[in-house]
Structures are given as structure tokens and as C-alpha cells.
Design an enzyme around this catalytic site. Sequence first.
Site, short mmCIF file in Angstrom:
data_model
loop_
_atom_site.label_atom_id
_atom_site.label_comp_id
_atom_site.label_asym_id
_atom_site.label_seq_id
_atom_site.Cartn_x
_atom_site.Cartn_y
_atom_site.Cartn_z
CG MET A 30 -1.90 -1.20 1.14
SD MET A 30 -3.42 -0.95 2.05
CE MET A 30 -2.80 -0.76 3.69
N GLY A 31 2.15 1.10 -0.34
CA GLY A 31 3.03 2.27 -0.45
C GLY A 31 3.57 2.73 0.88
CG HIS A 37 7.07 -2.13 2.02
ND1 HIS A 37 6.95 -0.94 2.71
CD2 HIS A 37 5.88 -2.76 2.18
CE1 HIS A 37 5.74 -0.86 3.25
NE2 HIS A 37 5.07 -1.96 2.95
CB SER A 189 3.29 2.37 5.91
OG SER A 189 3.82 1.45 4.99
P1 AMP Z 1 1.63 -3.02 3.48
O1 AMP Z 1 2.10 -2.02 2.49
O2 AMP Z 1 1.75 -2.57 4.88
O3 AMP Z 1 0.27 -3.57 3.13
O4 AMP Z 1 2.63 -4.24 3.39
C1 AMP Z 1 2.94 -4.85 2.17
C2 AMP Z 1 3.71 -6.11 2.44
O5 AMP Z 1 4.91 -5.80 3.14
C3 AMP Z 1 2.92 -7.11 3.31
O6 AMP Z 1 3.14 -8.42 2.82
C4 AMP Z 1 3.56 -6.91 4.66
O7 AMP Z 1 3.45 -8.06 5.49
C5 AMP Z 1 4.99 -6.62 4.29
N1 AMP Z 1 5.66 -5.91 5.37
C6 AMP Z 1 5.20 -4.83 6.05
N2 AMP Z 1 6.06 -4.48 7.02
C7 AMP Z 1 7.08 -5.36 6.97
C8 AMP Z 1 8.28 -5.54 7.73
N3 AMP Z 1 8.58 -4.76 8.73
N4 AMP Z 1 9.11 -6.56 7.39
C9 AMP Z 1 8.80 -7.39 6.36
N5 AMP Z 1 7.68 -7.28 5.60
C10 AMP Z 1 6.83 -6.28 5.91
#
Ligand code: AMP
Length: 283
Positions: A30-31, A37, A189
Amino acid sequence: MEVINSAKEIVERIAVLKSLGKTIGFVPTMGALHDGHFSLISKSLSQVDITICSIFVNPTQFNNADDLLKYPRTLADDCNGLEKAGCHIVFTPTIEEIYPGGADNFKVDLPLNGLDAKMEGEHRPGHFEGVVQVVKRLLDIVTPERLFMGQKDFQQFTIIRYMIDQLKIPTKLVVCETLREEDGLAMSSRNRRLTNEHRQDAAVIYRVLNQAKVWIDSKSIAEIEKKAMDYLNIPGFKPEYFTIINGHNLETIDSIVDVKEIVACTAVWAGDVRLIDNMILKN
Ligand code: AMP
């Protein structure tokens, strides 16, 4: 790096890449990208030929309008970071590209078998229907060989693994470890919305998870959950849940006997920012 915002265009581009025998890895986000990420991008780069990242703040997974409104949006920085990370294609669709004619046209009829009953599902009604909907739609568009998701969202990847299995989607899910700040706070994020004070105090979440790992051998599940909730209850913070589950089916457990993977999951409000984290206590 190619930036594509039309679904039709990316479908055509991927068809060309596949006709050349290229394998595709996909990282949906989601950016407001951070190193967590980018670690998913690196993992994908090491396993497939072409890495595609999507940036789409999916409205259907937000149960709280204010959370959706306040979700950080940093597209230019995200694209710079992705380029540096070596990502090949970034997909930045509008809502209309993902849900032409409205999101209701893209409902996924998949009972989640109780996987969404507890934790995030309980506190964010409708959240996982939205997650399933957007990931299914993105997988239909991108058709990757591999999908990279973070362990950080334990319930999320478990539900997506279930969806892939139930709908027989030919994509392999690769779960990647949680990247943390130096003090242990899981990168997110949402962290950039924390006040300085809350940011400093937020390391308490990691400390409690580590403490639970120690307690698991000597205390009952109920006792650990209660102590952890107390521990997290510091000024400005409001723990929502601290739940110890069976990592395979997300069911709550009363004892550790015969449970192969034991995971502690928690959600905590730090001011008006909701943080989640988890730790595998035993496997
Ligand atoms: P989001 O943008 O928050 O929806 O996350 C996108 C992807 O990044 C999802 O698969 C999350 O689980 C992963 N993600 C978010 N934070 C972390 C982190 N600290 N370490 C590893 N992967 C992450």
C-alpha cells in the site's frame, strides 16, 4: 524501472515477458515503502526473473474511514526507492483500474473458515474480505509464479495462503521475515505517524513479545496474555489484544501441549496509530 498504471497495459506487458520465458515475482503493497518492503523486493529478485511491486491503498480493507484518509501516501519517494532496490515494474493503479464499475463486482465468495474470527478480524470487521478481494484481483492481473508477503501480518498471509490453496491459484506464497528498527519496533508505514515520544516507547511491543518467548516455558497461556496486556498498558498506549495462537490454524490455545507452531500476536494503539506485531514463540 517501468511505471504502469493501467491494468490492461500491465496484463499485456506480462504476457510478453511470459512469452519470453520470464518468471514473475509479485510484491503487493500500500506504499509508504520502508526497508521491510524492500526486503521483499530483494527476496523476489533472488528467486525470479522479473519483480513487480504494486502500490495501491485498497479502500475495501479499511473498516475505519479516518485510517484510510490518514494512510501515508509517498508515491514519488516509493518509486525512487523501488528503482534503487532493483524492482523491474511498479504497478500504480487507480481504484477504477482495480474495481471497474465498483468493488462489489469483485467480491470473492470464499468463507474463511474461522481464520478471520479472532485478532484483526475481530477488531477490524470486513478487513480480511477486503484483503482477499484485492489480493485475488491483483493476482488475476499479475499472474505471478511467486507472491512475497511479510510475516509481520501473520493473519493476513495465513488467510492468503488459504485462499491460494482453496481457489487453486497457481502461485507460490513466500513468507518473508519481519524487518525491525534497531530497538526492535517492526517497520511499518504507520510508524511515521507516531509522535516522537510514542515512537520511543513503541519498542515495548518487541520487548513484550520477547518476554512471552521466555514465559512460554513456565507460565500458562492465560497468564502470559494477561501479563503482556498489563505490560503494554503504558501511558499513551492502549493494547487491543495480545493473543497466543496455533500458527497453523490461528486458533487460540489453552496449553502448548501438541501445538507445533505457537505464535503471539498483538495490536496496540499508540495514540491514534494502530500497530501490530507478532513473534513465533515455538516451532
Ligand atoms: P503493506 O504495504 O503494509 O500492506 O505491506 C505490504 C507487504 O509488506 C505485506 O506483505 C507486509 O506483510 C509486508 N511488510 C510490512 N512491514 C514489513 C516488515 N517490517 N518486514 C517485512 N515485511 C513487511
